[in-house]
Design a protein around this motif. Structure first.
Motif, short mmCIF file in Angstrom:
data_model
loop_
_atom_site.label_atom_id
_atom_site.label_comp_id
_atom_site.label_asym_id
_atom_site.label_seq_id
_atom_site.Cartn_x
_atom_site.Cartn_y
_atom_site.Cartn_z
N ASP A 245 0.81 -1.22 0.00
CA ASP A 245 0.00 0.00 0.00
C ASP A 245 0.84 1.27 0.00
O ASP A 245 0.56 2.23 0.74
CB ASP A 245 -0.96 0.00 1.20
CG ASP A 245 -1.95 -1.14 1.15
OD1 ASP A 245 -2.43 -1.46 0.04
OD2 ASP A 245 -2.23 -1.75 2.20
N ALA A 246 1.87 1.31 -0.82
CA ALA A 246 2.71 2.50 -0.91
C ALA A 246 2.01 3.59 -1.73
O ALA A 246 1.28 3.30 -2.68
CB ALA A 246 4.05 2.15 -1.55
N ARG A 247 2.24 4.82 -1.36
CA ARG A 247 1.74 5.98 -2.10
C ARG A 247 2.94 6.88 -2.37
O ARG A 247 3.34 7.67 -1.53
CB ARG A 247 0.67 6.75 -1.30
CG ARG A 247 -0.61 5.97 -1.03
CD ARG A 247 -1.42 5.76 -2.30
NE ARG A 247 -2.76 5.24 -2.03
CZ ARG A 247 -3.05 3.99 -1.83
NH1 ARG A 247 -2.07 3.08 -1.85
NH2 ARG A 247 -4.29 3.59 -1.61
N LEU A 248 3.53 6.72 -3.56
CA LEU A 248 4.78 7.39 -3.86
C LEU A 248 4.71 8.07 -5.23
O LEU A 248 3.96 7.64 -6.11
CB LEU A 248 5.94 6.39 -3.85
CG LEU A 248 6.19 5.65 -2.53
CD1 LEU A 248 7.18 4.51 -2.75
CD2 LEU A 248 6.72 6.61 -1.46
N GLY A 249 5.52 9.11 -5.39
CA GLY A 249 5.59 9.80 -6.67
C GLY A 249 7.00 10.25 -6.97
O GLY A 249 7.73 10.69 -6.08
N GLY A 250 7.40 10.12 -8.23
CA GLY A 250 8.72 10.57 -8.64
C GLY A 250 9.84 9.83 -7.94
O GLY A 250 10.87 10.42 -7.59
N VAL A 251 9.68 8.52 -7.76
CA VAL A 251 10.67 7.72 -7.04
C VAL A 251 11.82 7.35 -7.97
O VAL A 251 11.60 6.82 -9.06
CB VAL A 251 10.03 6.44 -6.47
CG1 VAL A 251 11.07 5.66 -5.66
CG2 VAL A 251 8.84 6.78 -5.60
N GLN A 252 13.04 7.61 -7.52
CA GLN A 252 14.22 7.26 -8.29
C GLN A 252 14.74 5.90 -7.83
O GLN A 252 15.21 5.74 -6.71
CB GLN A 252 15.31 8.32 -8.10
CG GLN A 252 14.92 9.70 -8.59
CD GLN A 252 14.60 9.71 -10.08
OE1 GLN A 252 15.33 9.12 -10.89
NE2 GLN A 252 13.52 10.37 -10.45
N MET A 253 14.61 4.88 -8.70
CA MET A 253 15.12 3.55 -8.41
C MET A 253 15.99 3.04 -9.55
O MET A 253 16.13 1.83 -9.75
CB MET A 253 13.97 2.57 -8.13
CG MET A 253 13.20 2.87 -6.85
SD MET A 253 11.98 1.60 -6.43
CE MET A 253 13.07 0.24 -5.92
N HIS A 254 16.60 3.95 -10.30
CA HIS A 254 17.45 3.51 -11.41
C HIS A 254 18.65 2.74 -10.85
O HIS A 254 19.23 3.08 -9.83
CB HIS A 254 17.92 4.70 -12.25
CG HIS A 254 18.54 5.81 -11.47
ND1 HIS A 254 17.80 6.82 -10.90
CD2 HIS A 254 19.83 6.07 -11.16
CE1 HIS A 254 18.62 7.66 -10.28
NE2 HIS A 254 19.85 7.22 -10.41
N GLY A 255 18.96 1.66 -11.54
CA GLY A 255 20.08 0.82 -11.12
C GLY A 255 19.79 -0.03 -9.89
O GLY A 255 20.72 -0.64 -9.34
N ALA A 256 18.53 -0.09 -9.46
CA ALA A 256 18.18 -0.87 -8.28
C ALA A 256 18.21 -2.37 -8.58
O ALA A 256 18.12 -2.79 -9.74
CB ALA A 256 16.79 -0.48 -7.77
N VAL A 257 18.34 -3.17 -7.53
CA VAL A 257 18.31 -4.63 -7.65
C VAL A 257 17.21 -5.14 -6.73
O VAL A 257 17.26 -4.93 -5.51
CB VAL A 257 19.66 -5.26 -7.28
CG1 VAL A 257 19.56 -6.78 -7.34
CG2 VAL A 257 20.76 -4.76 -8.19
N LEU A 258 16.21 -5.79 -7.31
CA LEU A 258 15.10 -6.34 -6.55
C LEU A 258 15.06 -7.84 -6.75
O LEU A 258 15.00 -8.32 -7.89
CB LEU A 258 13.76 -5.74 -7.00
CG LEU A 258 13.40 -4.31 -6.55
CD1 LEU A 258 14.36 -3.29 -7.16
CD2 LEU A 258 11.96 -3.98 -6.94
#
Length: 245
Positions: free
Chosen positions: A126-139
């Motif tokens: 239930d996240a409410r986020l905007g303009g999140v920077q996750m470039h280069g992330a590892v999931l």
């Protein structure tokens, strides 16, 4: 978490597994491999009471509840067996942070910097986020359930065993990302960018609305439903330079 949520989670998990077993991916002759989901079992947690996050900080077995982390910086911090619940993350900088065996529940914020973050065995609820920077992330082994994320930047990220369930992604940018065993169930994808993406066992059949802004030609390795194929036919034709009159 509550009994109602547990019921919904169980139903969503069963639906995702059923979709993965429906049959072979189109043109491959084999079934889509099922996403391996996280099994997060948090220990008894201690309440986080510090005033500020620390760069390269080490957080183990803590609960961040209704904490205002707005504008704080925890670059390279490590969160293990933690719960982050209903926290404000506006302009929070957590680049290169690592979240392991943790839960992010009801977090909210605009402009959160999670570039090059690592999420392993994590539930995002239930996240409410905007303009999140996750470039280069590892999931890896991550479930994103419910909520809405606007302008999510996942450029050149690596997603493996990631399940999106019942969430809304508006103008998500997957350009240049690598997706392996990723599923979308009961999700809305609006103006998504798949430019230069590499996919393997990506299941898009559960997407309630699939709106691809760019990268329609990069769906090799994904499976879609016949109905989605009909909806995307004009975009496929335009990409191939075919006029339909």
């Amino acid at each position: 978490m509550g009994e109602g949520r547990s019921v919904r989670e169980g139903r969503a998990a069963r639906t995702g597994r059923a979709a993965a077993r429906e049959g072979p991916a189109a043109g491959t002759g084999r079934a889509v491999r099922e996403v391996r989901r996280p099994s997060v079992r948090l220990p008894e947690l201690s309440l986080y009471t510090d005033a500020e996050l620390e760069t390269e900080g080490d957080y183990d077995g803590l609960e961040f509840a209704d904490t205002d982390l707005m504008g704080q910086a925890g670059r390279g911090a490590r969160f293990m067996d933690c719960a982050v619940r209903r926290c404000a993350l506006d302009e929070t900088v957590l680049s290169r942070a690592r979240f392991i065996d943790s839960v992010l529940d009801g977090v909210r914020g605009v402009g959160t910097d999670l570039s090059q973050v690592s999420l392993r065995d994590v539930e995002v609820l239930d996240a409410r986020l905007g303009g999140v920077q996750m470039h280069g992330a590892v999931l890896e082994r991550v479930v994103v359930r419910g909520g809405k994320v606007d302008f999510l930047n996942l450029r050149k990220a690596k997603l493996k065993d990631v399940a999106f369930e019942g969430c809304v992604l508006v103008e998500a940018d997957f350009a240049g990302a690598e997706l392996e065993r990723v599923s979308f169930d009961d999700c809305t994808l609006t103006r998504v960018d798949f430019s230069g993406v590499r996919m393997r066992d990506v299941d898009l059949r559960g997407v309630a609305r699939l709106d691809i802004a760019r990268g329609i030609d990069q769906l090799s390795g994904a499976v879609i439903s016949p109905a989605q194929l009909m909806d995307l036919a004009p975009a496929f034709a335009a990409e191939m330079g075919v006029r339909v009159e």
